[in-house]
Write a protein that holds these residues in place. Structure first.
Motif: not given
Length: 413
Positions: A21-27, A79-85, A89-90, A180-182
């Protein structure tokens, strides 16, 4: 090499759905913004070089930063990478929504892609950790489906929104999509490199040490280098040669992606039943060739509507080869090195795409879109024919190895 841990009795489908779901929304947000910016440049009179420059900016960080981001994915808490990135990006998207000037826009797009260079190998390496080996084809199909839905909705939505509101609204929506990635980073139970599950990545994995992975990576990258210019040419082919509207362009792009969505599921069972990794690789190369054939046929269409069945068929094959490629990588690369593996492979493929983008921008300055579409399809077919030779050798070498090992063991006995 591990998939779901031994103590994990069942695959964590909740995590698979959350990550998908996170991939779909961000894509969706990615393609919404990319299509909106490309349409804005084309409508403002920018040429092929400006559009190809935009596409290059979205890809270059994935190539240049691959050695660094791959190691980050293998060593830093996922978790750190996904939240930080995601947060970064937002914020960049909000700035991009109010930016003016082609040079500044391209620079911000490149900065935005730096975050993708981090999240892409992180999510790819997480997927095999969520499921058992037998469930990987289904999990991969779910992941591909989410990405395909995002790609399907993004361009079509961009075509509608740009016509009504300009580029600001699509870019702000893109910024919100990265949240969504966060959420995924905070909610996923499956992690890599956390304090509780940290493992030192001692595996000295190298792409060149696995002939099968090297061959399939080279095959995909070389084919994309040959056919990739169509990504730049397509917008001019649809809008100028065929006289399509911005909405028609978005829908044509969505057709290929709709086929990818179907192909990910239609070819999941063949992927699961493949006799060995060599069968997966051979099937992948065949689908590459058929995709290029669909592009070549597209050059002959008299109107936009005729592209729909061709792009749909090409998309089905594209979705299937993505599943096959993910299967080969997950089955052959050690768990501790998957971040680097996916980053290196992604860099090779994205680098080949950069070559196509640049070629497309340059060629559009001298040639009409229709013959360029034909040239792209033909170039892709030629490349597939050439790479089929080393791929066949790699598969034969792989299949002879077990027999040679058995013969040696029998002789010594």
């Amino acid at each position: 090499m591990s998939f779901a841990s031994a103590e994990q009795a069942r695959s964590r489908w909740g995590d698979v759905y959350l990550a998908a779901g996170a991939r779909g929304v961000s894509t969706c947000g990615d393609f919404l913004a990319a299509t909106a910016l490309a349409l804005a440049l084309q409508s403002a009179g920018a040429g092929g070089l400006a559009v190809s420059g935009l596409m290059l900016a979205a890809v270059l960080p994935l190539v240049v930063l691959a050695p660094l981001t791959g190691r980050l994915a293998d060593r830093v808490d996922s978790r750190t990478l996904l939240v930080g990135a995601g947060v970064a990006q937002a914020g960049i998207c909000v700035v991009l929504a109010y930016a003016e000037g082609t040079a500044l826009i391209i620079a911000l797009v490149a900065l935005l892609a730096c975050g993708l260079a981090v999240t892409q190998p992180t999510l790819s390496a997480l997927l095999p950790e969520m499921v058992r080996r037998d469930d990987l084809p289904r999990a991969t199909a779910l992941n591909q489906t989410a990405g395909s839905v995002g790609v399907l909705v993004g361009p079509a939505l961009a075509g509608l929104l740009v016509g009504e509101f300009g580029t600001k609204v699509p870019l702000l929506i893109d910024g919100a999509s990265y949240l969504a990635l966060v959420a995924a980073g905070l909610l996923l139970r499956t992690t890599r490199n956390s304090r509780n599950t940290h493992k030192t990545a001692t595996v000295a994995w190298r792409l060149r040490r696995d002939p099968m992975v090297l061959a399939v990576t080279a095959a995909v990258a070389a084919t994309i280098a040959g056919v990739g210019a169509v990504s730049v040419v397509e917008i001019f082919f649809v809008r100028e040669t065929l006289g399509g509207s911005t909405t028609a362009f978005g829908l044509v792009q969505a057709t290929w992606t709709a086929g990818m969505l179907a192909g990910a599921w239609l070819l999941t069972r063949p992927a699961r039943r493949a006799a060995d990794d060599g069968a997966l690789v051979n099937g992948l190369v065949l689908m590459l060739g058929l995709c290029c054939l669909a592009v070549l046929a597209g050059a002959a269409v008299p109107a936009v509507g005729w592209l729909v069945p061709l792009w749909l068929a090409g998309g089905v094959l594209n979705g299937g080869l993505n599943v096959f490629l993910a299967m080969v990588m997950a089955r052959r690369v050690p768990a501790e090195a998957r971040g680097r593996a996916f980053a290196v492979q992604g860099a090779a493929i994205q680098g080949a795409g950069m070559f196509g983008y640049l070629a497309g921008g340059l060629l559009l300055e001298s040639f009409a879109p229709r013959p360029l579409v034909a040239a792209c399809g033909l170039a892709g077919l030629v490349v597939v024919a050439l790479v089929a030779i080393p791929v066949t050798r790699a598969v034969r070498g792989e299949r002879k190895a077990p027999r040679a090992a058995w013969a040696t063991s029998a002789a010594s006995a």
